[in-house]
Design a protein around this motif. Structure first.
Motif, mmCIF file in Angstrom:
data_model
loop_
_atom_site.group_PDB
_atom_site.id
_atom_site.type_symbol
_atom_site.label_atom_id
_atom_site.label_comp_id
_atom_site.label_asym_id
_atom_site.label_seq_id
_atom_site.Cartn_x
_atom_site.Cartn_y
_atom_site.Cartn_z
ATOM 1 N N GLU A 127 0.839 -1.205 0.000
ATOM 2 C CA GLU A 127 0.000 0.000 0.000
ATOM 3 C C GLU A 127 0.872 1.251 0.000
ATOM 4 N N GLY A 128 1.956 1.210 0.757
ATOM 5 C CA GLY A 128 2.861 2.355 0.809
ATOM 6 C C GLY A 128 3.557 2.627 -0.514
ATOM 7 N N LEU A 129 3.716 1.562 -1.298
ATOM 8 C CA LEU A 129 4.380 1.693 -2.598
ATOM 9 C C LEU A 129 3.393 1.965 -3.731
ATOM 10 N N ALA A 130 2.134 2.184 -3.388
ATOM 11 C CA ALA A 130 1.106 2.282 -4.428
ATOM 12 C C ALA A 130 1.379 3.425 -5.411
ATOM 13 N N GLY A 131 2.123 4.414 -4.985
ATOM 14 C CA GLY A 131 2.422 5.533 -5.876
ATOM 15 C C GLY A 131 3.706 5.372 -6.648
ATOM 16 N N ASN A 132 4.301 4.198 -6.591
ATOM 17 C CA ASN A 132 5.542 3.953 -7.329
ATOM 18 C C ASN A 132 5.333 2.745 -8.240
ATOM 19 N N ILE A 133 5.384 2.981 -9.526
ATOM 20 C CA ILE A 133 5.103 1.921 -10.500
ATOM 21 C C ILE A 133 6.405 1.302 -10.992
ATOM 22 N N CYS A 134 6.413 -0.039 -11.011
ATOM 23 C CA CYS A 134 7.530 -0.788 -11.594
ATOM 24 C C CYS A 134 6.980 -1.669 -12.707
ATOM 25 N N ARG A 135 7.574 -1.568 -13.877
ATOM 26 C CA ARG A 135 7.083 -2.364 -15.008
ATOM 27 C C ARG A 135 7.826 -3.690 -15.133
ATOM 28 N N CYS A 136 8.856 -3.909 -14.324
ATOM 29 C CA CYS A 136 9.703 -5.085 -14.546
ATOM 30 C C CYS A 136 9.515 -6.190 -13.520
ATOM 31 N N THR A 137 9.493 -5.864 -12.242
ATOM 32 C CA THR A 137 9.807 -6.862 -11.213
ATOM 33 C C THR A 137 8.604 -7.633 -10.703
ATOM 34 N N GLY A 138 7.406 -7.101 -10.879
ATOM 35 C CA GLY A 138 6.256 -7.729 -10.224
ATOM 36 C C GLY A 138 6.181 -7.415 -8.745
ATOM 37 N N TYR A 139 7.068 -6.584 -8.242
ATOM 38 C CA TYR A 139 7.042 -6.024 -6.881
ATOM 39 C C TYR A 139 7.473 -7.006 -5.777
ATOM 40 N N THR A 140 7.366 -8.295 -5.996
ATOM 41 C CA THR A 140 7.599 -9.229 -4.895
ATOM 42 C C THR A 140 8.986 -9.046 -4.283
ATOM 43 N N ASN A 141 10.004 -8.960 -5.106
ATOM 44 C CA ASN A 141 11.355 -8.829 -4.570
ATOM 45 C C ASN A 141 11.587 -7.457 -3.936
ATOM 46 N N ILE A 142 10.892 -6.454 -4.443
ATOM 47 C CA ILE A 142 10.994 -5.127 -3.827
ATOM 48 C C ILE A 142 10.424 -5.179 -2.411
ATOM 49 N N VAL A 143 9.252 -5.789 -2.266
ATOM 50 C CA VAL A 143 8.634 -5.896 -0.945
ATOM 51 C C VAL A 143 9.529 -6.711 -0.005
ATOM 52 N N THR A 144 10.104 -7.786 -0.505
ATOM 53 C CA THR A 144 11.008 -8.599 0.327
ATOM 54 C C THR A 144 12.203 -7.774 0.805
ATOM 55 N N ALA A 145 12.780 -6.994 -0.092
ATOM 56 C CA ALA A 145 13.954 -6.188 0.277
ATOM 57 C C ALA A 145 13.593 -5.128 1.313
ATOM 58 N N ILE A 146 12.433 -4.538 1.167
ATOM 59 C CA ILE A 146 12.016 -3.507 2.132
ATOM 60 C C ILE A 146 11.706 -4.150 3.482
ATOM 61 N N ALA A 147 10.998 -5.273 3.456
ATOM 62 C CA ALA A 147 10.661 -5.944 4.719
ATOM 63 C C ALA A 147 11.924 -6.360 5.457
ATOM 64 N N GLU A 148 12.908 -6.870 4.731
ATOM 65 C CA GLU A 148 14.157 -7.273 5.396
ATOM 66 C C GLU A 148 14.880 -6.064 5.981
ATOM 67 N N THR A 149 14.885 -4.965 5.249
ATOM 68 C CA THR A 149 15.531 -3.755 5.768
ATOM 69 C C THR A 149 14.823 -3.269 7.028
ATOM 70 N N ALA A 150 13.513 -3.313 7.012
ATOM 71 C CA ALA A 150 12.753 -2.881 8.198
ATOM 72 C C ALA A 150 13.065 -3.760 9.403
ATOM 73 N N ARG A 151 13.230 -5.058 9.157
ATOM 74 C CA ARG A 151 13.569 -5.965 10.276
ATOM 75 C C ARG A 151 14.970 -5.678 10.802
ATOM 76 N N GLU A 152 15.887 -5.324 9.906
ATOM 77 C CA GLU A 152 17.271 -5.051 10.305
ATOM 78 C C GLU A 152 17.396 -3.749 11.077
ATOM 79 N N ALA A 153 16.484 -2.808 10.818
ATOM 80 C CA ALA A 153 16.615 -1.451 11.373
ATOM 81 C C ALA A 153 15.361 -1.066 12.138
ATOM 82 N N PRO A 154 14.961 -1.856 13.151
ATOM 83 C CA PRO A 154 13.704 -1.563 13.834
ATOM 84 C C PRO A 154 13.701 -0.219 14.553
ATOM 85 N N ASN A 155 14.868 0.288 14.900
ATOM 86 C CA ASN A 155 14.913 1.564 15.632
ATOM 87 C C ASN A 155 15.435 2.705 14.782
ATOM 88 N N ALA A 156 15.380 2.514 13.470
ATOM 89 C CA ALA A 156 15.917 3.551 12.575
ATOM 90 C C ALA A 156 15.170 4.858 12.754
#
Ligand code: FES
Ligand code: FES
Length: 156
Positions: A127-156
Motif C-alpha cells: 500500500e505504501g508503494l502504491a504511488g511507485n510503479i515498476c514495469r519489470c519486477t512484479g514487486y515481490t522482490n521489492i517488498v522482500t527487500a524492504i521488509a528485510e531492511t525494516a527488520r534489520e533497522a527496527p529503531n531507525a
C-alpha cells in the motif's frame, strides 16, 4: 528568470530559473542529478520522487521556484544514511530491480515507509508503494527487500 537559493543534498546552491521549470528538469538539466528519473511527468509513476524538506515529493509536479529556501534530497544524496545503505544492499541481494528505472523513487519511498514504521506487513508495504510503479519486477522482490531492511533497522 527567478533567482532561487536552496540546499541540494546538503550543499547550498543558487540559480536563476525560468518560473515554469519543474524541480525534476532543474535537477537533471541544471544540476546533472540524473538519478531523478522522469517517467509519466504527471504525478503517477513515482520515478521522480525526491525529498523536499524531508517529505517525499513528485519532482515532476513541483516547480523549481517553489523550492526556494528549502532542502532537497535526491538519490545521489543520503551519504551516511544507514537506512538507505541497507535498502541499497537488500535491493541488490534480493534482485529487487531489473531495468532500474523505478529504483531511485522506490528507494526514497521505501526509506520513508521504514522511518514512518509503515512496514508492518507485506500488504502495508505494498500500500505504501502504491504511488511507485515498476514495469519489470512484479514487486515481490521489492517488498522482500524492504521488509528485510525494516527488520534489520527496527529503531531507525
Ligand atoms: Fe513524476 Fe511520474 S515522472 S510521477
Ligand atoms: Fe524496471 Fe522497476 S526495475 S521499472
Amino acid at each position: 528568470m527567478t533567482a532561487i537559493r536552496l540546499r541540494i543534498n546538503g550543499a547550498e546552491v543558487g540559480h536563476d530559473v525560468p518560473p515554469r521549470v519543474s524541480l525534476a528538469d532543474f535537477l537533471r538539466d541544471r544540476r546533472n542529478l540524473t538519478g531523478t528519473h522522469l517517467g509519466c511527468e504527471h504525478g503517477v509513476c513515482g520515478a521522480c520522487t525526491v525529498l523536499v524538506d524531508g517529505e517525499p515529493t513528485r519532482a515532476c509536479l513541483m516547480l523549481a521556484v517553489a523550492c526556494d529556501d528549502r532542502a532537497v534530497e535526491t538519490i545521489e544524496g543520503f551519504a551516511g544514511d544507514a537506512v538507505m545503505a541497507a535498502l541499497r544492499r537488500n535491493f541488490h541481494r534480493h534482485h529487487a530491480l531489473q531495468c532500474g528505472y523505478c529504483t531511485p523513487g522506490m528507494l526514497i519511498t521505501a526509506r520513508d515507509l521504514i522511518l514512518r514504521r509503515r512496514t508492518g506487513s507485506d500488504r502495508e508495504i505494498r500500500e505504501g508503494l502504491a504511488g511507485n510503479i515498476c514495469r519489470c519486477t512484479g514487486y515481490t522482490n521489492i517488498v522482500t527487500a524492504i521488509a528485510e531492511t525494516a527488520r534489520e533497522a527496527p529503531n531507525a
